[in-house]
Design a protein around this motif. Structure first.
Motif, PDB file in Angstrom:
ATOM      1  N   PRO A  82       0.797  -1.232   0.000  1.00 23.23           N
ATOM      2  CA  PRO A  82       0.000   0.000   0.000  1.00 23.23           C
ATOM      3  C   PRO A  82       0.828   1.279   0.000  1.00 23.23           C
ATOM      4  CG  PRO A  82      -0.899  -1.581   1.551  1.00 23.23           C
ATOM      5  CD  PRO A  82       0.418  -2.126   1.104  1.00 23.23           C
ATOM      6  N   ASP A  83       2.066   1.235   0.473  1.00 22.16           N
ATOM      7  CA  ASP A  83       2.903   2.432   0.504  1.00 22.16           C
ATOM      8  C   ASP A  83       3.852   2.514  -0.691  1.00 22.16           C
ATOM      9  OD1 ASP A  83       4.503   0.308   1.177  1.00 22.16           O
ATOM     10  OD2 ASP A  83       5.439   1.274   2.920  1.00 22.16           O
ATOM     11  N   SER A  84       3.599   1.724  -1.729  1.00 24.69           N
ATOM     12  CA  SER A  84       4.486   1.696  -2.889  1.00 24.69           C
ATOM     13  C   SER A  84       4.011   2.633  -3.994  1.00 24.69           C
ATOM     14  CB  SER A  84       4.566   0.275  -3.454  1.00 24.69           C
ATOM     15  OG  SER A  84       3.314  -0.122  -3.993  1.00 24.69           O
ATOM     16  N   GLU A  85       4.932   2.956  -4.908  1.00 29.95           N
ATOM     17  CA  GLU A  85       4.582   3.775  -6.070  1.00 29.95           C
ATOM     18  C   GLU A  85       3.592   3.047  -6.970  1.00 29.95           C
ATOM     19  OE1 GLU A  85       8.034   5.061  -8.119  1.00 29.95           O
ATOM     20  OE2 GLU A  85       8.875   6.178  -6.425  1.00 29.95           O
ATOM     21  N   GLU A  86       3.709   1.728  -7.044  1.00 33.23           N
ATOM     22  CA  GLU A  86       2.790   0.957  -7.877  1.00 33.23           C
ATOM     23  C   GLU A  86       1.362   1.051  -7.348  1.00 33.23           C
ATOM     24  OE1 GLU A  86       4.213  -3.023  -8.130  1.00 33.23           O
ATOM     25  OE2 GLU A  86       6.098  -2.464  -9.110  1.00 33.23           O
ATOM     26  N   TYR A  87       1.202   1.002  -6.042  1.00 34.37           N
ATOM     27  CA  TYR A  87      -0.128   1.136  -5.443  1.00 34.37           C
ATOM     28  C   TYR A  87      -0.701   2.515  -5.746  1.00 34.37           C
ATOM     29  CZ  TYR A  87      -3.861   0.628  -1.949  1.00 34.37           C
ATOM     30  OH  TYR A  87      -5.088   0.537  -1.311  1.00 34.37           O
ATOM     31  N   GLY A 111      -3.556  -5.401  -2.772  1.00 31.47           N
ATOM     32  CA  GLY A 111      -2.475  -4.930  -3.622  1.00 31.47           C
ATOM     33  C   GLY A 111      -2.930  -4.021  -4.731  1.00 31.47           C
ATOM     34  N   ALA A 112      -2.442  -4.280  -5.941  1.00 27.34           N
ATOM     35  CA  ALA A 112      -2.763  -3.433  -7.091  1.00 27.34           C
ATOM     36  C   ALA A 112      -4.249  -3.446  -7.408  1.00 27.34           C
ATOM     37  CB  ALA A 112      -1.960  -3.889  -8.303  1.00 27.34           C
ATOM     38  N   MET A 113      -4.895  -4.572  -7.187  1.00 28.24           N
ATOM     39  CA  MET A 113      -6.341  -4.648  -7.424  1.00 28.24           C
ATOM     40  C   MET A 113      -7.084  -3.718  -6.479  1.00 28.24           C
ATOM     41  SD  MET A 113      -6.694  -8.794  -7.901  1.00 28.24           S
ATOM     42  CE  MET A 113      -5.500  -9.178  -6.606  1.00 28.24           C
ATOM     43  N   VAL A 169      -2.619  -3.237 -17.390  1.00 27.06           N
ATOM     44  CA  VAL A 169      -1.914  -4.277 -16.662  1.00 27.06           C
ATOM     45  C   VAL A 169      -0.753  -3.665 -15.885  1.00 27.06           C
ATOM     46  CG1 VAL A 169      -0.849  -6.549 -16.818  1.00 27.06           C
ATOM     47  CG2 VAL A 169      -2.501  -5.831 -18.558  1.00 27.06           C
ATOM     48  N   LEU A 170      -0.896  -3.636 -14.571  1.00 21.88           N
ATOM     49  CA  LEU A 170       0.154  -3.178 -13.677  1.00 21.88           C
ATOM     50  C   LEU A 170       1.121  -4.325 -13.397  1.00 21.88           C
ATOM     51  CD1 LEU A 170      -2.296  -1.316 -11.328  1.00 21.88           C
ATOM     52  CD2 LEU A 170      -0.417  -0.186 -12.516  1.00 21.88           C
ATOM     53  N   PRO A 171       2.299  -4.040 -12.838  1.00 23.21           N
ATOM     54  CA  PRO A 171       3.219  -5.118 -12.501  1.00 23.21           C
ATOM     55  C   PRO A 171       2.547  -6.194 -11.650  1.00 23.21           C
ATOM     56  CG  PRO A 171       4.343  -3.021 -12.305  1.00 23.21           C
ATOM     57  CD  PRO A 171       2.895  -2.710 -12.572  1.00 23.21           C
ATOM     58  N   GLY A 172       2.739  -7.441 -12.053  1.00 21.00           N
ATOM     59  CA  GLY A 172       2.090  -8.538 -11.349  1.00 21.00           C
ATOM     60  C   GLY A 172       2.811  -9.852 -11.557  1.00 21.00           C
TER      61      GLY A 172
END
Length: 254
Positions: A82-87, A111-113, A169-172
């Motif tokens: 949750p504290d990442s740039e991807e999130y 996560g990303a979802m 599609v985000l990193p997964g």
């Protein structure tokens, strides 16, 4: 047809369109097996019953999503912090898609979802989660306002494509790659048309793209034109613009 002389008529049973004879004859009737609560339960684990459950999942999924309207499916890792740039990117993508006129569909997990669902909710849009029954999943995330849980991956995957006009599609991990390559195959083979696929995260996806170009295509296993089946970007606005343009829907829709 009459039996040969001297050969006794076989015991025969008709159950709808099914004919059973000899040791295939079943005791009791269909109604009796349905209504007798003390009857055997092994039928719950037979393939014909599984077909009915699969059919029921399609009916429930289609029924829940048929009036959804234009939507984009967003994929990415359940392990995204949750504290990442991807999130943060997922949240911004969810918001931007709603502002562009789309509902947001994810796998409904963390996560990303969760990030994309959160962005959709914060923008006042429809936030869809299509969950899957897994031993290590914890249900739909708190930002889903329309959710469907599935037993079968292939039913869930059908809904991801059927009710979306494109994928972001985000990193997964493996699940994300599964969805990505299925979508690419469907577009490549013409099973779906006008279906944009946007890979978000240049640093993450560049190695895969290099492999596709330098190994898969160079080895004659795919065409160089297959690289045109998707887009790559690090910019949220560009990702949404690409998926919006190709999906045939823009902010000025009527």
């Amino acid at each position: 047809m009459a039996n040969p002389e001297g050969v006794p008529a076989p015991e025969e049973q008709r159950l709808g369109p099914v004919l059973r004879r000899h040791d295939q004859v079943q005791t009791g009737t269909t109604d009796q097996r349905l209504l007798d609560w003390q009857g055997p339960s092994e039928w719950l684990h037979t393939d014909p019953w599984r077909v009915m459950r699969i059919q029921a999942e399609f009916v429930e999924g289609f029924g829940a999503l048929t009036e959804l309207g234009p939507a984009i499916s967003v994929f990415g890792s359940a392990r995204t912090a949750p504290d990442s740039e991807e999130y943060d990117a997922g949240v911004r993508i969810g918001k931007a898609l709603v502002e562009a006129g789309f509902a947001v569909i994810t796998g409904g997990g963390p996560g990303a979802m969760e990030a994309a669902n959160k962005g959709a909710i914060e923008a006042g849009g429809v936030s869809v989660g299509l969950g899957i029954e897994l031993p290590f999943e914890q249900g739909l995330n708190a930002y889903v306002n329309l959710g469907v849980d599935f037993r079968y991956f292939f039913v869930r995957k059908t809904c991801f494509v059927k009710y979306a006009r494109g994928f972001v599609v985000l990193p997964g991990g493996l699940g994300t790659l599964d969805e990505l390559f299925e979508a690419l195959t469907l577009v490549q083979t013409g099973k779906v048309t006008r279906f944009p696929i946007v890979l978000f995260g240049t640093a993450y996806w560049s190695g895969l793209i290099d492999w596709l170009r330098d190994t898969l295509i160079a080895g004659g296993k795919a065409s160089v034109h297959d690289l045109d089946l998707f887009h790559l970007t690090d910019d949220v606005a560009e990702a949404v613009a690409l998926v919006t343009k190709e999906a045939g829907l823009g902010p000025d829709r009527t």
